[in-house]
Design an enzyme around this catalytic site. Sequence first.
Site, PDB file in Angstrom:
ATOM      1  N   ASP A   1       0.842  -1.199   0.000  1.00  0.00           N
ATOM      2  CA  ASP A   1       0.000   0.000   0.000  1.00  0.00           C
ATOM      3  C   ASP A   1       0.881   1.255   0.000  1.00  0.00           C
ATOM      4  O   ASP A   1       1.636   1.493   0.933  1.00  0.00           O
ATOM      5  CB  ASP A   1      -0.881  -0.010   1.265  1.00  0.00           C
ATOM      6  CG  ASP A   1      -1.827   1.178   1.295  1.00  0.00           C
ATOM      7  OD1 ASP A   1      -2.963   1.026   0.817  1.00  0.00           O
ATOM      8  OD2 ASP A   1      -1.430   2.251   1.787  1.00  0.00           O
TER       9      ASP A   1
ATOM     10  N   TYR B   1       2.980   9.801  -0.368  1.00  0.00           N
ATOM     11  CA  TYR B   1       4.014   9.213   0.493  1.00  0.00           C
ATOM     12  C   TYR B   1       5.378   9.468  -0.163  1.00  0.00           C
ATOM     13  O   TYR B   1       6.412   9.191   0.438  1.00  0.00           O
ATOM     14  CB  TYR B   1       3.841   7.696   0.684  1.00  0.00           C
ATOM     15  CG  TYR B   1       2.565   7.235   1.365  1.00  0.00           C
ATOM     16  CD1 TYR B   1       1.705   8.114   2.003  1.00  0.00           C
ATOM     17  CD2 TYR B   1       2.236   5.866   1.380  1.00  0.00           C
ATOM     18  CE1 TYR B   1       0.547   7.648   2.624  1.00  0.00           C
ATOM     19  CE2 TYR B   1       1.092   5.406   1.997  1.00  0.00           C
ATOM     20  CZ  TYR B   1       0.247   6.305   2.611  1.00  0.00           C
ATOM     21  OH  TYR B   1      -0.896   5.825   3.217  1.00  0.00           O
TER      22      TYR B   1
ATOM     23  N   LYS C   1      -2.770   5.937  -4.053  1.00  0.00           N
ATOM     24  CA  LYS C   1      -3.861   6.885  -3.740  1.00  0.00           C
ATOM     25  C   LYS C   1      -3.600   8.215  -4.413  1.00  0.00           C
ATOM     26  O   LYS C   1      -2.458   8.689  -4.449  1.00  0.00           O
ATOM     27  CB  LYS C   1      -3.959   7.086  -2.220  1.00  0.00           C
ATOM     28  CG  LYS C   1      -3.956   5.786  -1.445  1.00  0.00           C
ATOM     29  CD  LYS C   1      -4.119   5.981   0.043  1.00  0.00           C
ATOM     30  CE  LYS C   1      -3.749   4.716   0.779  1.00  0.00           C
ATOM     31  NZ  LYS C   1      -2.301   4.501   0.960  1.00  0.00           N
TER      32      LYS C   1
ATOM     33  N   HIS D   1      -7.424   9.744  -1.878  1.00  0.00           N
ATOM     34  CA  HIS D   1      -6.735   9.673  -0.579  1.00  0.00           C
ATOM     35  C   HIS D   1      -7.561  10.261   0.569  1.00  0.00           C
ATOM     36  O   HIS D   1      -7.495   9.799   1.702  1.00  0.00           O
ATOM     37  CB  HIS D   1      -5.381  10.383  -0.659  1.00  0.00           C
ATOM     38  CG  HIS D   1      -4.391   9.916   0.349  1.00  0.00           C
ATOM     39  ND1 HIS D   1      -3.058   9.790   0.103  1.00  0.00           N
ATOM     40  CD2 HIS D   1      -4.556   9.521   1.639  1.00  0.00           C
ATOM     41  CE1 HIS D   1      -2.440   9.354   1.186  1.00  0.00           C
ATOM     42  NE2 HIS D   1      -3.322   9.167   2.133  1.00  0.00           N
TER      43      HIS D   1
END
Length: 273
Positions: A48, A53, A78, A111
């Site tokens: 994930d 990120y 996301k 997200h």
Amino acid sequence: MAITQNYYTLNNGLNIPKVGFGTWQLQAGKETYDSVLNALKVGYRHIDTAQTYWNEESVGQAVKDSSIPREEIFITTKLATKVKDYQGTIDAFHESLKKLQVDYIDLFLIHAPWSGTDRTNRYKEGNIESYKAMETLYNEGKVKAIGISNFDVEDTQNILDNTTIIPQVNQIAYFIGLKPQEVIEFCHQKGILIEAYSPLGVGHLLDNPTINQVAKQYKQTPAQICLRYLLQKGTLPLPKSAHKQRMIENLTLDFTIEPQDMALLDAVDEDPR
Ligand code: A2P
């Protein structure tokens, strides 16, 4: 047997490994690369990540270098929260494909309903536009499942009312002590799988006395109790660790917490983050 061998089936028939490897807070570069490669080595088949990120390139490189066939690995990413329009979503998706070095994504999520740090506006129109773009990608076969993250009941209802495909997943913060019951029950009723991020309360839950007491009783670690609890709630935990031994521990969940002990854990009421 490691729990990763087990699957949930999403509302479109797609199988998803029951425990995913979370990569939030793994630094791009060596930390993410080594962690994802180790996670794949010890048996994770569900990774994930997210555009924000900032580690998709390192995730992609590790997936590639693992030499595990692409179709055996379930990859989620996301959409960055700043993107709240149709074309921007399509463009951002293609950026993710490039960074991850893949030609499809298994699960693509919005997200959050909000944008950036502004959480007061729920961007109802923007979320519909982004979701419609994700439906296009889904219908073109470029993503195998689509969904949402951090959506409450009202935000989820907005998607259900204005789009065609019922989300396959809603990924939310969920761990022992946090009680997002309303959205969990709503999503379960609609056939939307709940994924639990920060399943260990970002590590802070592991000192909790009740969790430690139950861990001792079952001869498991506190982390294993936290993760098994979430599985028994019908949700999919996404633990993160940069340490191989912990990665293995977080996948070894082949035991059952009895109802009276689930009740003890249900009674924990704190968010230690
Ligand atoms: P580390 O990456 O150094 O192993 P969450 O998944 O809820 O976000 O929690 C992640 C945090 O919990 C990280 O700080 C991680 O540290 C720590 N952690 C993950 N798995 C374990 C484990 N099995 N035992 C102890 N700490 C863990």
